[in-house]
Design a protein around this motif. Sequence first.
Motif, PDB file in Angstrom:
ATOM      1  N   GLN A  10     -13.354   4.482  12.080  1.00 33.77           N
ATOM      2  CA  GLN A  10     -13.106   5.810  11.522  1.00 33.77           C
ATOM      3  C   GLN A  10     -11.769   5.913  10.786  1.00 33.77           C
ATOM      4  OE1 GLN A  10     -13.524   7.382  15.528  1.00 33.77           O
ATOM      5  NE2 GLN A  10     -15.086   8.794  14.774  1.00 33.77           N
ATOM      6  N   ALA A  11     -10.823   5.041  11.126  1.00 32.50           N
ATOM      7  CA  ALA A  11      -9.487   5.131  10.521  1.00 32.50           C
ATOM      8  C   ALA A  11      -8.754   3.812  10.739  1.00 32.50           C
ATOM      9  CB  ALA A  11      -8.692   6.273  11.150  1.00 32.50           C
ATOM     10  N   VAL A  12      -7.689   3.633   9.976  1.00 32.82           N
ATOM     11  CA  VAL A  12      -6.815   2.472  10.184  1.00 32.82           C
ATOM     12  C   VAL A  12      -5.413   2.989  10.516  1.00 32.82           C
ATOM     13  CG1 VAL A  12      -5.752   0.425   9.171  1.00 32.82           C
ATOM     14  CG2 VAL A  12      -8.113   1.008   8.587  1.00 32.82           C
ATOM     15  N   LEU A  13      -4.913   2.557  11.651  1.00 31.59           N
ATOM     16  CA  LEU A  13      -3.520   2.847  12.021  1.00 31.59           C
ATOM     17  C   LEU A  13      -2.722   1.599  11.658  1.00 31.59           C
ATOM     18  CD1 LEU A  13      -1.294   4.466  13.580  1.00 31.59           C
ATOM     19  CD2 LEU A  13      -2.163   3.435  15.670  1.00 31.59           C
ATOM     20  N   SER A  14      -1.811   1.735  10.699  1.00 31.15           N
ATOM     21  CA  SER A  14      -1.059   0.564  10.248  1.00 31.15           C
ATOM     22  C   SER A  14       0.376   0.635  10.732  1.00 31.15           C
ATOM     23  CB  SER A  14      -1.081   0.499   8.714  1.00 31.15           C
ATOM     24  OG  SER A  14      -0.119  -0.440   8.271  1.00 31.15           O
ATOM     25  N   ILE A  15       0.874  -0.518  11.207  1.00 34.15           N
ATOM     26  CA  ILE A  15       2.289  -0.562  11.594  1.00 34.15           C
ATOM     27  C   ILE A  15       3.059  -1.483  10.648  1.00 34.15           C
ATOM     28  CG2 ILE A  15       2.069   0.230  13.963  1.00 34.15           C
ATOM     29  CD1 ILE A  15       2.094  -2.642  14.920  1.00 34.15           C
ATOM     30  N   ALA A  16       2.581  -1.510   9.382  1.00 35.99           N
ATOM     31  CA  ALA A  16       3.357  -2.175   8.329  1.00 35.99           C
ATOM     32  C   ALA A  16       4.330  -1.153   7.748  1.00 35.99           C
ATOM     33  CB  ALA A  16       2.406  -2.685   7.250  1.00 35.99           C
ATOM     34  N   CYS A  17       5.105  -1.574   6.749  1.00 36.51           N
ATOM     35  CA  CYS A  17       6.010  -0.636   6.082  1.00 36.51           C
ATOM     36  C   CYS A  17       5.189   0.339   5.242  1.00 36.51           C
ATOM     37  CB  CYS A  17       7.002  -1.382   5.202  1.00 36.51           C
ATOM     38  SG  CYS A  17       6.239  -2.100   3.739  1.00 36.51           S
ATOM     39  N   GLY A  18       5.857   1.328   4.695  1.00 38.65           N
ATOM     40  CA  GLY A  18       5.169   2.340   3.889  1.00 38.65           C
ATOM     41  C   GLY A  18       4.436   1.741   2.704  1.00 38.65           C
ATOM     42  N   ALA A  19       4.960   0.656   2.149  1.00 36.26           N
ATOM     43  CA  ALA A  19       4.303   0.008   1.014  1.00 36.26           C
ATOM     44  C   ALA A  19       2.956  -0.557   1.457  1.00 36.26           C
ATOM     45  CB  ALA A  19       5.182  -1.095   0.442  1.00 36.26           C
ATOM     46  N   GLN A  76       0.400   2.242   2.216  1.00 36.59           N
ATOM     47  CA  GLN A  76      -0.126   2.844   0.982  1.00 36.59           C
ATOM     48  C   GLN A  76      -1.070   1.897   0.254  1.00 36.59           C
ATOM     49  OE1 GLN A  76       2.593   5.212  -1.551  1.00 36.59           O
ATOM     50  NE2 GLN A  76       4.131   4.637  -0.037  1.00 36.59           N
ATOM     51  N   PHE A  77      -0.776   0.601   0.352  1.00 31.92           N
ATOM     52  CA  PHE A  77      -1.631  -0.372  -0.331  1.00 31.92           C
ATOM     53  C   PHE A  77      -3.012  -0.393   0.321  1.00 31.92           C
ATOM     54  CE2 PHE A  77      -2.069  -4.794  -2.286  1.00 31.92           C
ATOM     55  CZ  PHE A  77      -2.198  -4.277  -3.562  1.00 31.92           C
ATOM     56  N   LEU A  78      -3.038  -0.304   1.647  1.00 39.88           N
ATOM     57  CA  LEU A  78      -4.330  -0.231   2.345  1.00 39.88           C
ATOM     58  C   LEU A  78      -5.075   1.032   1.929  1.00 39.88           C
ATOM     59  CD1 LEU A  78      -3.668  -1.299   6.069  1.00 39.88           C
ATOM     60  CD2 LEU A  78      -4.394  -2.711   4.162  1.00 39.88           C
ATOM     61  N   ALA A  79      -4.336   2.140   1.824  1.00 41.08           N
ATOM     62  CA  ALA A  79      -4.972   3.405   1.437  1.00 41.08           C
ATOM     63  C   ALA A  79      -5.578   3.293   0.036  1.00 41.08           C
ATOM     64  CB  ALA A  79      -3.956   4.546   1.496  1.00 41.08           C
ATOM     65  N   GLU A  80      -4.873   2.596  -0.861  1.00 40.57           N
ATOM     66  CA  GLU A  80      -5.394   2.406  -2.218  1.00 40.57           C
ATOM     67  C   GLU A  80      -6.656   1.554  -2.217  1.00 40.57           C
ATOM     68  OE1 GLU A  80      -0.948   2.007  -3.876  1.00 40.57           O
ATOM     69  OE2 GLU A  80      -2.414   0.839  -4.999  1.00 40.57           O
ATOM     70  N   LYS A  81      -6.632   0.515  -1.414  1.00 37.02           N
ATOM     71  CA  LYS A  81      -7.746  -0.434  -1.407  1.00 37.02           C
ATOM     72  C   LYS A  81      -8.980   0.112  -0.689  1.00 37.02           C
ATOM     73  CE  LYS A  81      -5.667  -3.703  -3.633  1.00 37.02           C
ATOM     74  NZ  LYS A  81      -6.109  -4.006  -5.015  1.00 37.02           N
ATOM     75  N   PHE A  82      -8.741   0.981   0.289  1.00 39.01           N
ATOM     76  CA  PHE A  82      -9.871   1.518   1.068  1.00 39.01           C
ATOM     77  C   PHE A  82      -9.866   3.046   0.997  1.00 39.01           C
ATOM     78  CE2 PHE A  82      -8.340  -2.404   3.267  1.00 39.01           C
ATOM     79  CZ  PHE A  82      -9.334  -3.239   2.781  1.00 39.01           C
ATOM     80  N   PRO A  83     -10.236   3.586  -0.163  1.00 38.27           N
ATOM     81  CA  PRO A  83     -10.081   5.028  -0.383  1.00 38.27           C
ATOM     82  C   PRO A  83     -10.926   5.909   0.540  1.00 38.27           C
ATOM     83  CG  PRO A  83     -11.197   3.966  -2.262  1.00 38.27           C
ATOM     84  CD  PRO A  83     -10.744   2.874  -1.352  1.00 38.27           C
ATOM     85  N   ALA A  84     -11.968   5.353   1.126  1.00 42.82           N
ATOM     86  CA  ALA A  84     -12.820   6.198   1.977  1.00 42.82           C
ATOM     87  C   ALA A  84     -12.348   6.226   3.429  1.00 42.82           C
ATOM     88  CB  ALA A  84     -14.262   5.695   1.920  1.00 42.82           C
ATOM     89  N   THR A  85     -11.288   5.484   3.731  1.00 39.71           N
ATOM     90  CA  THR A  85     -10.837   5.372   5.128  1.00 39.71           C
ATOM     91  C   THR A  85      -9.473   6.047   5.316  1.00 39.71           C
ATOM     92  OG1 THR A  85     -11.974   3.261   5.271  1.00 39.71           O
ATOM     93  CG2 THR A  85     -10.345   3.711   6.979  1.00 39.71           C
ATOM     94  N   PRO A  86      -9.347   6.954   6.271  1.00 35.93           N
ATOM     95  CA  PRO A  86      -8.038   7.562   6.528  1.00 35.93           C
ATOM     96  C   PRO A  86      -7.039   6.508   7.026  1.00 35.93           C
ATOM     97  CG  PRO A  86      -9.790   8.823   7.598  1.00 35.93           C
ATOM     98  CD  PRO A  86     -10.400   7.529   7.127  1.00 35.93           C
ATOM     99  N   LEU A  87      -5.829   6.540   6.486  1.00 31.88           N
ATOM    100  CA  LEU A  87      -4.761   5.615   6.895  1.00 31.88           C
ATOM    101  C   LEU A  87      -3.693   6.383   7.657  1.00 31.88           C
ATOM    102  CD1 LEU A  87      -4.016   2.595   6.446  1.00 31.88           C
ATOM    103  CD2 LEU A  87      -6.013   3.346   5.193  1.00 31.88           C
ATOM    104  N   LEU A  88      -3.290   5.861   8.801  1.00 30.58           N
ATOM    105  CA  LEU A  88      -2.299   6.542   9.636  1.00 30.58           C
ATOM    106  C   LEU A  88      -1.064   5.654   9.774  1.00 30.58           C
ATOM    107  CD1 LEU A  88      -4.824   7.337  12.511  1.00 30.58           C
ATOM    108  CD2 LEU A  88      -4.353   8.755  10.512  1.00 30.58           C
ATOM    109  N   PRO A  89       0.129   6.204   9.580  1.00 33.77           N
ATOM    110  CA  PRO A  89       1.339   5.395   9.715  1.00 33.77           C
ATOM    111  C   PRO A  89       1.790   5.296  11.172  1.00 33.77           C
ATOM    112  CG  PRO A  89       1.938   7.586   8.970  1.00 33.77           C
ATOM    113  CD  PRO A  89       0.439   7.582   9.166  1.00 33.77           C
TER     114      PRO A  89
END
Lengths: 221, 89
Positions: free
Chosen positions: A87-96, A99-112
């Motif tokens: 349902q979502a991706v929780l990423s513990i990478a930097c903001g870059a 955001q890159f994951l969010a760009e690549k997977f536009p249908a998936t919510p990205l959480l910082p």
Amino acid sequence: MITGTEKPIEEILAMVEPYQRLILAGCHGCVTVCRVGGAKEVQVLASTLRLAREAAGRPLEIHEVSLERQCDPEYVEKLRGLVGGYQAVLSIACGAGIQFLAEKFPATPLLPGINTGFLGVTVRQGEWSERCQGCGDCILHLTGGICPVTRCAKSLFHGPCGGSVRGSCEVDKEIPCGWQLIIDRLEALGQMENYGRLKPCKGWSSARDGGPRRIIREDML
Amino acid sequence: MVVGCLQGDCHYISGNIRARARVERVLAILGKIGIGGERLRMFNLSAGEGGKFAAFAREFVDSIREQGPSPVNLVRAGSGQPAEAEGGR
């Protein structure tokens, strides 16, 4: 490296509250070095979230993954076959990376999962310190290898301000005055003539003031 | 229960001090997510303090018994109110 700090667990729990299945993605780059977003931190955060949610009676399924880098397309692609099942991706990478994951997977919510910090160095284990603001016009050869943009709280370019007291910055006595550091080092190097060679005015057009920047290398396209 | 060697007497010089810092971090996390930080304790003992070790172990077991099963186990057994982490829903 790009540094980061953990987000409070309460904040992450609130973010993941609507979800029952998510991917927790770490990065083997900078955030691994500063111990906030690597494979080990993925395991610790995943265990914490699972425990918290199970104790709350709302179990959370987490797929743990760590990419070589979240800021490069070839590594991000490894998630493509996986994201559709969560349902979502929780990423513990930097903001870059996030955001890159969010760009690549536009249908998936990205959480910082972390707060991104600054470009810095490891002073000692467990301590990191800012060194560069990426202003795009480096003059370290004139300033004894010490950046006035970063090390001076006011980013002054022509010497210390009146707030420099016995080598400390007026912002905080724990912060060394950047210009004191520069002058001490220029003196030690016998390069004090560089002090007068600084640019009459700093051009900020290559810095953040012109909006998001990009680099295009024609030879690599 | 985590047991480290006596402070100032660690083969790895500051390994036990670092371990304590890490245990305290885990303890804070357990507290924040509603599991209870008091379910984890660290003691510092030398290899020759068997009696003290046994006393600490008994004390810790008593403390855990007093606290009862962890909220996770209660939920798994279907017999407990779900715990609420700080920050809540």
